[in-house]
Enzyme design. Structure first.
Site, PDB file in Angstrom:
ATOM      1  N   HIS A 155      37.424  39.804  39.874  1.00  0.00           N
ATOM      2  CA  HIS A 155      38.360  39.384  40.858  1.00  0.00           C
ATOM      3  C   HIS A 155      39.662  40.008  39.969  1.00  0.00           C
ATOM      4  O   HIS A 155      40.598  40.687  40.709  1.00  0.00           O
ATOM      5  CB  HIS A 155      38.489  38.124  41.279  1.00  0.00           C
ATOM      6  CG  HIS A 155      39.729  37.811  42.252  1.00  0.00           C
ATOM      7  ND1 HIS A 155      39.658  37.831  43.528  1.00  0.00           N
ATOM      8  CD2 HIS A 155      41.083  37.511  41.899  1.00  0.00           C
ATOM      9  CE1 HIS A 155      40.882  37.562  43.974  1.00  0.00           C
ATOM     10  NE2 HIS A 155      41.646  37.418  42.851  1.00  0.00           N
ATOM     11  N   GLU A 156      39.887  39.383  38.981  1.00  0.00           N
ATOM     12  CA  GLU A 156      41.388  39.768  38.220  1.00  0.00           C
ATOM     13  C   GLU A 156      41.216  41.149  37.565  1.00  0.00           C
ATOM     14  O   GLU A 156      42.413  41.809  37.848  1.00  0.00           O
ATOM     15  CB  GLU A 156      41.304  38.720  36.835  1.00  0.00           C
ATOM     16  CG  GLU A 156      41.354  37.165  37.262  1.00  0.00           C
ATOM     17  CD  GLU A 156      42.554  36.977  38.364  1.00  0.00           C
ATOM     18  OE1 GLU A 156      43.437  37.713  38.242  1.00  0.00           O
ATOM     19  OE2 GLU A 156      42.164  35.985  39.036  1.00  0.00           O
ATOM     20  N   HIS A 159      42.406  43.426  40.549  1.00  0.00           N
ATOM     21  CA  HIS A 159      43.864  43.393  40.620  1.00  0.00           C
ATOM     22  C   HIS A 159      44.547  44.506  39.820  1.00  0.00           C
ATOM     23  O   HIS A 159      45.343  45.141  40.107  1.00  0.00           O
ATOM     24  CB  HIS A 159      44.371  41.960  40.209  1.00  0.00           C
ATOM     25  CG  HIS A 159      44.642  40.820  41.232  1.00  0.00           C
ATOM     26  ND1 HIS A 159      45.128  41.204  42.582  1.00  0.00           N
ATOM     27  CD2 HIS A 159      44.159  39.547  41.269  1.00  0.00           C
ATOM     28  CE1 HIS A 159      44.822  39.948  43.431  1.00  0.00           C
ATOM     29  NE2 HIS A 159      44.204  39.002  42.506  1.00  0.00           N
ATOM     30  N   GLU A 213      45.165  39.914  47.606  1.00  0.00           N
ATOM     31  CA  GLU A 213      44.058  38.872  47.127  1.00  0.00           C
ATOM     32  C   GLU A 213      42.689  39.416  47.744  1.00  0.00           C
ATOM     33  O   GLU A 213      41.495  39.364  47.392  1.00  0.00           O
ATOM     34  CB  GLU A 213      44.268  37.536  47.868  1.00  0.00           C
ATOM     35  CG  GLU A 213      45.399  36.836  46.942  1.00  0.00           C
ATOM     36  CD  GLU A 213      45.105  36.791  45.470  1.00  0.00           C
ATOM     37  OE1 GLU A 213      43.691  36.803  45.020  1.00  0.00           O
ATOM     38  OE2 GLU A 213      46.018  36.819  44.569  1.00  0.00           O
TER      39      GLU A 213
HETATM   40 ZN   LIG Z   1      43.751  36.952  42.795  1.00  0.00          ZN
END
Ligand SMILES: [Zn+2]
Length: 284
Positions: A155-156, A159, A213
């Site tokens: 997830h990071e 980003h 997100e």
């Molecule tokens: Zn996030």
């Protein structure tokens, strides 16, 4: 970021001060540019992004901001305090980094760094250019399995692949232009462009948008599957986060509500499960 920021207002004020130091016309700025930072992948992330600041400027800022964090943590004795834990995070991150080329071909050559911070906070981040930090509290307090930890890291990383920090800084910069006018920003006191401060603001105090997100969830899920980590673990991870989150007022968070988030991930599973199966059979 993983958690909603509790210091949003302070963060915005700080960001304003950083932006007030921006030198208009600097090499670091780009004319308003519409880009798509990543290939859509199987999950189909197609949104284009408006950028006002160059990747190079953000990259330099991230390098400085991350180095400052490492210095701080090292001085406090909280950097990579547990060798086995650090090695585990590193192994999982390596597998995820290897499959990033599906989304952008330049990413495997980024200056990736992986570190663990001893902290009770449930947090993790990946600064621009692939500078990862996982907080030990997340691993220990939520008793994460390898696949759940892979969800967090992927997830990071997503980003960073999407350059969400650059987009967030660009947006704040644009708002500042509207608020105070270019005259003030371009005025006498505008020599130092403190991009490192802005990167730190986005990492620690300003939340990403809901859209960002969701994209990080989607791309992260595909990365995790391609790296051979059970994608269903993402659901368990967010359930654990939801349980741990009790007490954080919802209005402070721009994150998709945990329920929506889990539903969205469930809907994507049929697209990424075949990728997981083939990753598993190729390593057998
Ligand atoms: Zn996030």
């Amino acid at each position: 970021m993983l958690q909603c920021a509790l210091h949003i207002v302070r963060g915005v004020e700080h960001m304003r001060r950083s932006i007030a130091a921006v030198l208009v016309g600097s090499m670091l700025l780009v004319a308003c540019q519409t880009v798509r930072t990543t290939e859509p992948g199987a999950v189909g992330v197609e949104r284009t992004q408006r950028m006002l600041i160059s990747s190079e400027a953000i990259e330099k800022g991230a390098e400085k901001a991350y180095a400052a964090e490492l210095v701080r943590a090292r001085a406090a004795g909280t950097l990579n305090a547990d060798a086995a834990q650090t090695a585990l995070v590193q192994r999982i991150a390596d597998r995820i980094v290897r499959v990033t080329s599906v989304f952008r071909t330049d990413a495997t050559a980024w200056p990736w760094q992986v570190n663990v911070l001893r902290s009770r906070e449930l947090n993790a981040y990946c600064m621009p250019g692939g500078r990862i930090m996982v907080y030990s509290g997340l691993i220990e307090r939520l008793e994460l399995t390898d696949a759940e930890l892979a969800t967090v890291i992927a997830h990071e990383v997503a980003h960073a692949l999407r350059e969400h920090t650059r987009e967030r800084v660009s947006r704040a910069y644009g708002q500042q232009l509207i608020l105070v006018g270019a005259a003030v920003i371009g005025g006498a006191n505008s020599q130092a462009l403190d991009i490192a401060n802005m990167v730190a603001d986005v990492t620690f105090t300003l939340p990403f948008s809901r859209n960002q997100e969701s994209e990080a969830d989607e791309i992260g899920l595909e990365l995790q599957a391609r790296a051979g980590f059970e994608p269903r673990a993402a659901i368990v991870l967010w359930q654990k986060m939801r349980r741990a989150d009790v007490g954080v007022p919802a209005f402070l968070s721009t994150h998709p509500s945990r329920k929506t988030r889990i539903k969205d991930i469930e809907a994507l599973l049929p697209r990424v499960e075949p990728l997981y199966d083939s990753a598993r059979s190729s390593t057998r």
